[in-house]
Design an enzyme around this catalytic site. Sequence first.
Site: not given
Length: 514
Positions: A55, A82-83, A170, A172, A228, A370
Amino acid sequence: MTSEAIVVLDFGSQYSQLIVRRLREIGVYSELLPYHVAAEQALALQPRGIVLSGGPASVYAPGAPQLPPWVIDSGLPVLGICYGMQAIAHALGGAVEPSSAREFGPAEITVEQADSPLFAALAPQQRVWMSHGDKLTRLPAGFRAIAHSANSPYAAMGDDARRWYGLQFHPEVAHTPQGREIIRNFAYRICGCRGGWTPGAIVEESVARIRAQVGAGRVICGLSGGVDSAVAAALIGRAVGEQLTCIFVDTGLLRLGEAEQVITTFRNHLRLPLIAVNAAEEFLSALQGVSDPEQKRKIIGETFIRIFEREAEALGEVEFLAQGTLYPDVIESTAADRNVAAKIKTHHNVGGLPERMRLKLVEPLRYLFKDEVRAVGLELGLPEDWVWRHPFPGPGLAVRILGPVTHARAETLRRADAIFLEELRRAGLEREVQQAFAVLLPVQSVGVMGDYRTYADVVALRAVTTEDFMTADWARLPADVLQRAANRIVNEVPGVNRVVYDITSKPPATIEWE
Ligand code: XMP
């Protein structure tokens, strides 16, 4: 949605959604919830662990988001990123300070504690992605340092007894090559997940959920020809069969062969009840003489709703309307401090319908990304080329025919567009770009064919690469592919004597020309 989940608490990082995606990719169901979510809501998912996202704030700043006490009381494993790591330290008696050297970008970490389950089976030296100003200067009681970088003495920390961990970098993002394995270690080794989030399981759970919501009610679903709505319809069809009726409106503004493809796939292949309405005349007469893009969108939206309502009424009692809302839209619309973006285009969809028709919404894709929608589509038997379709705007070719829309101009564009896509497919490039299409310009230019002067239409080709359609780059297509497409278009499409390729990015341009 599943008995095995990891909750990600969002402290406002631009990467928060990515954490959820990474977890799902390794087979663990995850949801992103705001950091201040009510404990009951988060715990209702029966999580096996909690991830605290990064964040932008500083933990000691007044009003900065803090670690919720229920997380501490839950007794669950926690990974702070992180944050999130700084919030752990701040709450548990560690110290966080502004760093003299801010760390943005690639860094190298050294793992000091090879026995840490978070780094099990991973290399002791790793490249990671840092993006922080503050840093930890004292560990909270019970924690030990697991890894360090040149700038961060505590690039990773952990308390194995409590099963709480923190990462300054990070895991991710793609720039942390071993990040996926670190996340896997947290989910599987530390939280004890087993990985049941597969396309088969998604279908099973969605079907159960749809049945519980819909009961014996009747559902209608508008098919656009896109992925979709097709997957939403196929899921609902699997769940409640004949209670579903699909409505497909051929606006006369679809791509070459698209209407036939929708009808064949749904009626013959998936065997779902389908009402196909040929409304080309109605749309073209409503659009007659209209050049303004926003006006086109408005007319198409209204005409669509009118036709849809008419068809639905003829069906009798209907209680539900299916919509293909995806999880990123849900996250976006519930984000606490979402920026209200300036309106660039009014995207037409069937948004006005449920209230007007007093219908309840069924949104079977509400918790899916998706890539998961595509996997579910394949699982349900949708053809591969359908599942990988490029997105197509609701107003269709109307916003790709610059100037007034006529049947003849739609026909010209359809043929040019089909040639471009065919050449891309032939070169194996269709999946390398996220969207590709032709645009018919409202200008004529001079050419020479044989010994004759021509004065005819110009077609622009557009192909883009993008992750989220918010920003996009023009695709560097091989010159020979462009040349073949251009050559065929001027030779095979009457009334076109020039082809240009659009080399602007978004921003400052948009993907569509209108
Ligand atoms: P732009 O042109 O805004 O497009 O860069 C971003 C993405 O949105 C699609 N698009 C639309 N989709 N109704 C839709 O359903 C619309 O009115 C509309 N306008 C643009 C566009 O094709 C691209 O994928």
